[in-house]
Design a protein around this motif. Structure first.
Motif, short mmCIF file in Angstrom:
data_model
loop_
_atom_site.label_atom_id
_atom_site.label_comp_id
_atom_site.label_asym_id
_atom_site.label_seq_id
_atom_site.Cartn_x
_atom_site.Cartn_y
_atom_site.Cartn_z
N TRP A 202 0.83 -1.21 0.00
CA TRP A 202 0.00 0.00 0.00
C TRP A 202 0.86 1.26 0.00
O TRP A 202 0.66 2.16 -0.81
N GLN B 230 2.63 2.35 -3.21
CA GLN B 230 1.78 2.88 -4.29
C GLN B 230 1.51 4.37 -4.14
O GLN B 230 1.01 5.00 -5.05
N LEU B 231 1.85 4.92 -2.99
CA LEU B 231 1.52 6.31 -2.68
C LEU B 231 2.74 7.21 -2.81
O LEU B 231 3.87 6.79 -2.56
N GLN C 151 0.88 11.72 -0.35
CA GLN C 151 -0.29 10.87 -0.13
C GLN C 151 -0.13 10.01 1.11
O GLN C 151 -1.09 9.83 1.87
N LEU C 152 1.07 9.50 1.32
CA LEU C 152 1.31 8.64 2.48
C LEU C 152 1.20 9.44 3.78
O LEU C 152 0.55 9.01 4.74
#
Length: 141
Positions: free
Chosen positions: A112, A115-116, A120-121
């Motif tokens: 997960w 992917q960011l 975003q994270l």
């Protein structure tokens, strides 16, 4: 299970690819929040820092893993930050001491996180744990 075993699993979960500092810190933090009763007593203590939860000890342990030949640490040429990857030996070691539910969680969270983007994270962590925004220099609006 030692905290360095968990950190090795977090780095190894990228399957030999590089892990950024924010990915390393945030996945280690999420492990602490999800499994507080199952972790070693000396697991990382996260403080509210510039970009959310942070533990300097994470980096120190990664450097020890590098000294043991389990992790490779390289400087990102564009940004100047360190990036962490499991060596072949690291991907094969110390991973069987981790309970399956924690191992699966780490795998899922690393996939997960990878992917960011950085932004975003950090935003995702702030949404779930807004108290860690307290000392932030990052404007995540």
């Amino acid at each position: 299970m030692k905290r360095s075993d968990l950190l090795m699993k977090i780095i190894a979960a990228a399957d030999g690819d590089k892990v950024t500092p924010v990915q390393l810190q945030k996945v280690a933090f999420l492990v602490s929040m999800e499994f507080p009763q199952d972790l070693p007593n000396n697991y990382y203590a996260f403080e509210k820092y510039d970009y959310g939860p942070f533990s300097l000890q994470v980096y120190k342990d990664a450097e020890k893993l590098e000294e043991e030949g389990l992790v490779s640490i390289e400087i990102n040429r564009k940004g100047g930050w360190k990036e962490y990857s499991a060596t072949h030996r690291g991907r094969k070691s110390k991973l069987d001491t981790i309970p399956q539910n924690i191992s699966d969680f780490i795998e899922d969270k690393m996939a997960w996180a990878r992917q960011l983007s950085f932004q975003q994270l950090v935003r995702a962590i702030y949404r779930e744990y807004p108290e860690y925004r307290e000392n932030s220099v990052f404007q995540s609006r």
